[in-house]
Design a protein around this motif. Structure first.
Motif, short mmCIF file in Angstrom:
data_model
loop_
_atom_site.label_atom_id
_atom_site.label_comp_id
_atom_site.label_asym_id
_atom_site.label_seq_id
_atom_site.Cartn_x
_atom_site.Cartn_y
_atom_site.Cartn_z
N THR A 140 30.83 -14.64 -9.26
CA THR A 140 30.62 -13.49 -8.45
C THR A 140 29.29 -12.76 -8.70
OG1 THR A 140 33.17 -13.26 -7.86
CG2 THR A 140 31.63 -11.41 -7.43
N GLU A 141 29.27 -12.45 -10.00
CA GLU A 141 28.04 -11.72 -10.46
C GLU A 141 27.05 -12.52 -10.23
OE1 GLU A 141 28.21 -8.80 -11.73
OE2 GLU A 141 30.12 -8.66 -11.27
N ARG A 142 26.76 -13.77 -10.50
CA ARG A 142 25.67 -14.54 -10.17
C ARG A 142 25.36 -14.57 -8.70
NH1 ARG A 142 26.38 -20.89 -10.36
NH2 ARG A 142 26.76 -20.40 -7.93
N VAL A 143 26.27 -14.39 -7.79
CA VAL A 143 25.97 -14.47 -6.66
C VAL A 143 25.59 -13.11 -6.14
CG1 VAL A 143 27.13 -14.50 -4.17
CG2 VAL A 143 27.78 -16.18 -5.69
N LYS A 144 25.99 -11.86 -6.47
CA LYS A 144 25.57 -10.66 -6.36
C LYS A 144 24.17 -10.48 -6.79
CE LYS A 144 29.91 -8.20 -6.50
NZ LYS A 144 30.67 -7.36 -6.87
N ALA A 145 23.91 -11.10 -8.20
CA ALA A 145 22.58 -11.00 -8.67
C ALA A 145 21.44 -11.55 -7.67
CB ALA A 145 22.36 -11.53 -10.03
N ARG A 146 21.80 -12.91 -7.35
CA ARG A 146 20.99 -13.54 -6.33
C ARG A 146 20.85 -12.81 -4.93
NH1 ARG A 146 23.10 -18.35 -6.41
NH2 ARG A 146 24.19 -18.26 -4.51
N SER A 147 21.95 -12.12 -4.47
CA SER A 147 21.83 -11.47 -3.40
C SER A 147 20.96 -10.46 -3.41
CB SER A 147 23.28 -11.00 -2.94
OG SER A 147 23.15 -10.31 -1.77
N GLU A 148 21.01 -9.55 -4.58
CA GLU A 148 20.08 -8.57 -4.92
C GLU A 148 18.80 -8.80 -4.82
OE1 GLU A 148 21.84 -6.55 -8.07
OE2 GLU A 148 23.54 -5.69 -7.26
N ALA A 149 18.69 -9.93 -5.67
CA ALA A 149 17.12 -10.55 -5.73
C ALA A 149 16.74 -10.63 -4.49
CB ALA A 149 17.03 -11.78 -6.71
N GLU A 150 17.46 -11.47 -3.42
CA GLU A 150 17.12 -11.70 -2.26
C GLU A 150 16.81 -10.61 -1.36
OE1 GLU A 150 20.16 -14.24 -0.75
OE2 GLU A 150 19.54 -16.03 -1.75
N ILE A 151 17.49 -9.45 -1.47
CA ILE A 151 17.21 -8.25 -0.69
C ILE A 151 15.83 -7.67 -1.31
CG2 ILE A 151 18.07 -5.96 -0.72
CD1 ILE A 151 20.88 -6.90 -0.67
N LYS A 152 15.83 -7.83 -2.57
CA LYS A 152 14.54 -7.15 -3.07
C LYS A 152 13.26 -7.90 -2.77
CE LYS A 152 16.40 -4.93 -7.47
NZ LYS A 152 16.47 -4.85 -8.78
N ALA A 153 13.44 -9.38 -2.51
CA ALA A 153 12.40 -10.16 -2.17
C ALA A 153 12.18 -9.68 -0.71
CB ALA A 153 12.89 -11.68 -2.41
N ARG A 154 13.09 -9.40 0.24
CA ARG A 154 13.11 -9.32 1.51
C ARG A 154 11.97 -7.98 1.69
NH1 ARG A 154 18.10 -11.57 2.09
NH2 ARG A 154 19.25 -9.56 2.21
N GLU A 155 12.76 -7.06 0.83
CA GLU A 155 11.84 -5.63 0.66
C GLU A 155 10.63 -5.72 0.38
OE1 GLU A 155 14.27 -3.45 -2.02
OE2 GLU A 155 15.79 -2.89 -0.39
N VAL A 156 10.33 -6.67 -0.42
CA VAL A 156 8.90 -6.73 -0.97
C VAL A 156 8.23 -7.29 0.11
CG1 VAL A 156 7.44 -8.01 -2.53
CG2 VAL A 156 9.38 -6.77 -3.37
N THR A 157 8.75 -8.69 0.97
CA THR A 157 8.04 -9.24 1.87
C THR A 157 7.67 -8.19 3.25
OG1 THR A 157 9.23 -11.19 1.42
CG2 THR A 157 8.28 -11.06 3.76
N LEU A 158 8.90 -7.27 3.41
CA LEU A 158 8.70 -6.28 4.47
C LEU A 158 7.50 -5.26 4.18
CD1 LEU A 158 9.61 -5.37 7.31
CD2 LEU A 158 11.49 -4.05 5.89
#
Length: 488
Positions: A140-158
């Protein structure tokens, strides 16, 4: 399964085989109880639990005594998803291991956990599949960390997309220069401003050669000064560039030098900046400056023309009353002529509609002609209608010529004569001829402001040409205008 059967590990399966000295059930259970994986063994086609370690029981919130002997479906209930059922059934029927990555399970109400699940077949001594070994890692922690990283990546992309849109909206070029390696980056807009193809590399040599020779020394020295940290690292320059096609453009370049510590000293690292094409703004400023000069020029001319009209009127008038009437008429004509050229000298839009060349000539020359004496002006040409823009330009040019003629040329004396003719062929050609005025010594040593203004008006705004011929008997001027510009 005997308490004394051994558990032999294979790469993709588990086999229970009889052997002396193998693990007992108790020893095996104690070994697996504290393993940081959720482990369970189910046997038979109904998939009844034969073993489940502490982490497995904890995840399902089921005590050990309530789990052994029960089926997976009974223990998990609604948590036993169709996908998990299909995977277990496939393992049991085919013997092929199944794996579920980052699989979501709602094991407790309102909480979703994620697991990496590995399903391996369990075989008996006859090589028949009689159960399933489940290995599950809590991720779960790994998935959450990856999800947060993806969210941040999307925010950076946006953010980058928004920045790109903002930069595109401002039509800024972006550039970067690595002070250590000499590498240079130019955005597509930067290359467009400089006339460099998008697939061509931006080099120092190209940039250096693009700087206008008159501005090059100042630009290069200003950028070179940024190597000194005490400079503050800020750059703002307005200068000209010459594109490969020969076009000259004005640009505003802003930059900031970034420094880093190397061997205990602050050294230049990267220079980042933007470029904006300000050619139109500079041209507008030049036009405004020209208009200010023109207004000053016109004010001086008005005083000179008024003085000249008074002198001419005084020479021909018989009585003060006659002089007043004639002078009033000429000043009113002068006011009408000034109204015609107002759009040109204020930058306002000309009046809509068309007029004719003859009407313009009559309105402009009326204040300068002695009405009561012999005719000073002759007009000859076909009816030609012209649009508001062309009329404004032609009015400005004729007004300048008439002003000079009344101050220094044929219209400054009673016997002076002016002939204006025009003809329409491949272009509209207008000829201005002065005679019987003061002798002309030749072309002036330098082009006056009025002549410069007239030339720029004809060439820049209408794409035409104007030529002056300073004959001893009087000035002659030829104006050629493209027919396509007459109705503008």
């Amino acid at each position: 399964m005997s308490p004394y059967q051994s558990w032999a590990y294979g790469l993709n399966e588990i086999r229970f085989q009889g052997a002396e000295g193998g693990f007992s059930r108790e020893a095996l259970s104690e070994l697996l109880e504290k393993v940081p994986l959720a482990i369970a063994v189910t046997l038979g086609a109904q998939q009844r639990f034969a073993f489940a370690n502490r982490l497995f029981r904890s995840a399902l919130s089921v005590p050990d005594e309530d789990l052994i002997g029960r089926t997976v479906s009974e223990v998990m209930g609604d948590r036993y998803t169709p996908e998990l059922q299909d995977a277990r059934e496939k393992t049991f029927q085919t013997g092929e291991p199944q794996e579920l990555k980052d699989y979501p399970l709602v094991l407790t109400p309102g909480t979703t956990t994620y697991w990496d699940i590995k399903l391996l077949p369990v075989r008996d001594g006859d090589d028949r599949i009689n159960g399933i070994l489940t290995l599950a890692a809590h991720v779960t922690e790994r998935v959450k960390a990856r999800s947060e990283a993806e969210i941040k990546a999307r925010e950076v992309t946006l953010h980058n997309e928004r920045l790109a849109l903002a930069v595109e909206a401002t039509e800024m070029g972006l550039w970067e220069w690595n002070a250590q390696s000499g590498e240079t980056f130019w955005s597509d807009r930067q290359k467009e401003i400089f006339g460099l193809a998008k697939d061509e590399p931006a080099t120092y040599e190209f940039w250096y050669s693009a700087i206008h020779p008159e501005d090059r020394e100042h630009v290069v020295s200003s950028i070179g000064a940024l190597s000194e940290p005490r400079s503050g690292g800020q750059l703002q320059l307005e200068h000209r560039i010459i594109r490969p096609d020969g076009e000259i453009r004005w640009i505003l370049s802003r930059g900031r030098m970034l420094y880093e510590i190397v061997d205990g000293e602050l050294k230049p690292a990267r220079l980042l900046g933007t470029v904006v094409d300000i050619t139109e703004r500079r041209r507008g400023e030049e036009v405004r400056q020209l208009l200010v000069q023109e207004l000053n020029h016109r004010v001086k001319n008005l005083f000179a023309m008024t003085s000249g009209m008074i002198a001419l009127t005084a020479r021909t008038a018989q009585t003060p009353k006659e002089m007043a009437a004639a002078l009033r008429g000429r000043i009113e004509a002068l006011a009408r002529a000034h109204e015609l050229i107002r759009p040109a000298i204020t930058g306002s839009e000309p009046a809509d509609g068309e007029t004719s060349i003859e009407e313009i000539v009559q309105a402009i020359l009326a204040p300068h002609i002695i009405q009561d004496g012999p005719p000073q002006m002759t007009l000859d040409g076909p009816p030609v209608r012209i649009g508001a823009k062309a009329a404004t330009v032609l009015t400005l040019v004729l007004h300048e010529l008439a002003t000079n003629a009344s101050k220094y040329g044929a219209l400054s004396v009673a016997e002076g004569r002016l002939a204006i003719t025009w003809m329409q062929g491949a272009m509209l050609t207008l000829l201005w001829r002065e005679e019987n005025g003061p002798a002309v010594a030749g072309a002036p040593a330098a082009e006056g402001f009025g002549s410069k203004l007239a030339r720029r008006s004809v060439t820049d705004q209408l794409g035409g040409a104007i030529a002056y011929d300073w004959q001893p008997e009087g000035l002659q001027v030829r104006i050629d205008l493209p027919l396509s510009q007459l109705r503008t």
